[in-house]
Design a protein around this motif. Structure first.
Motif, PDB file in Angstrom:
ATOM      1  N   PRO A  64       0.795  -1.237   0.000  1.00  0.00           N
ATOM      2  CA  PRO A  64       0.000   0.000   0.000  1.00  0.00           C
ATOM      3  C   PRO A  64       0.826   1.285   0.000  1.00  0.00           C
ATOM      4  O   PRO A  64       0.298   2.355  -0.307  1.00  0.00           O
TER       5      PRO A  64
ATOM      6  N   GLY B 226       0.798   4.005  -2.694  1.00  0.00           N
ATOM      7  CA  GLY B 226      -0.226   5.039  -2.762  1.00  0.00           C
ATOM      8  C   GLY B 226       0.297   6.447  -2.632  1.00  0.00           C
ATOM      9  O   GLY B 226      -0.368   7.408  -3.054  1.00  0.00           O
TER      10      GLY B 226
ATOM     11  N   TYR C 247      -4.100   2.067   1.927  1.00  0.00           N
ATOM     12  CA  TYR C 247      -3.845   2.442   0.534  1.00  0.00           C
ATOM     13  C   TYR C 247      -4.748   3.592   0.107  1.00  0.00           C
ATOM     14  O   TYR C 247      -4.306   4.556  -0.534  1.00  0.00           O
TER      15      TYR C 247
END
Length: 208
Positions: free
Chosen positions: A56, A59, A164
């Motif tokens: 994540p 992101g 995320y």
């Protein structure tokens, strides 16, 4: 906070649809950013070790992919310009060659629609820091829906998906105005955008 509001003349002009210059600039932004996108892929290399352990984290760079839509929305200020620029940029990137293939177009659609929705929430009347940040956040939300439920991220734990989403939204809120406002004003300073509100705003400031 920087706030740029559309004048009554600009709102009336916008309802008349796209001018030739609007289409030209929108397409130019899309093509140019599609080429730039290939270079932006290298931004992920410095954080590869982090994303390998915690996917994540990718992101944090999500906002860079919204730039064609945000920039076109800021300059052209007509419904559909942001979506068109993002789709063109995605198509050019896919055509030149990247690792995501046709799914690049799906992301482009989600991101462009997100920016359009964000600008539409303010009736295409505001184009300052807050407006562009909002557009970036909405774009992040739509892209997240696609990625979280239709890509390899579908197998992530819910906690990873939520992290995320938070990182994507933060990236969209920060990168969008941080890059596009200065870039738009820099272009306006050259005089090439005199046919657009951002160019007229620049000229008006110079007269003060």
């Amino acid at each position: 906070m920087t706030t740029t509001k559309a004048t009554p003349h600009e709102r009336t002009d916008r309802r008349r649809g796209f001018r030739t210059v609007d289409v030209t600039v929108t397409v130019t932004i899309g093509i140019a950013m599609g080429v730039v996108f290939l270079g932006l892929n290298y931004l992920y290399y410095p954080i590869n070790s982090i994303t390998a352990a915690f996917a994540p984290a990718a992101g944090v760079l999500a906002g860079v992919w919204f730039l064609p839509a945000i920039l076109a929305g800021l300059i052209v200020r007509r419904p559909g310009a942001a979506l068109l620029a993002e789709l063109i940029a995605s198509f050019v990137e896919m055509l030149i060659g990247n690792q995501w293939g046709y799914t690049t177009m799906i992301s482009g659609l989600a991101q462009g629609l997100g920016v359009e929705i964000g600008l539409a929430l303010l009736a295409y009347r505001r184009f300052g820091i807050g407006a562009l940040a909002l557009a970036g956040v909405v774009a992040a939300g739509l892209e997240w829906v696609y990625e979280a439920f239709a890509t390899s991220a579908v197998s992530w734990a819910l906690s990873w998906k939520l992290v995320y989403l938070a990182l994507m939204a933060l990236s969209g809120a920060v990168i969008s105005p941080l890059v596009c406002l200065p870039l738009g004003r820099l272009l306006a300073r050259t005089g090439v955008l005199n046919a657009f509100p951002i160019g007229r705003e620049r000229a008006a400031r110079d007269l003060v």
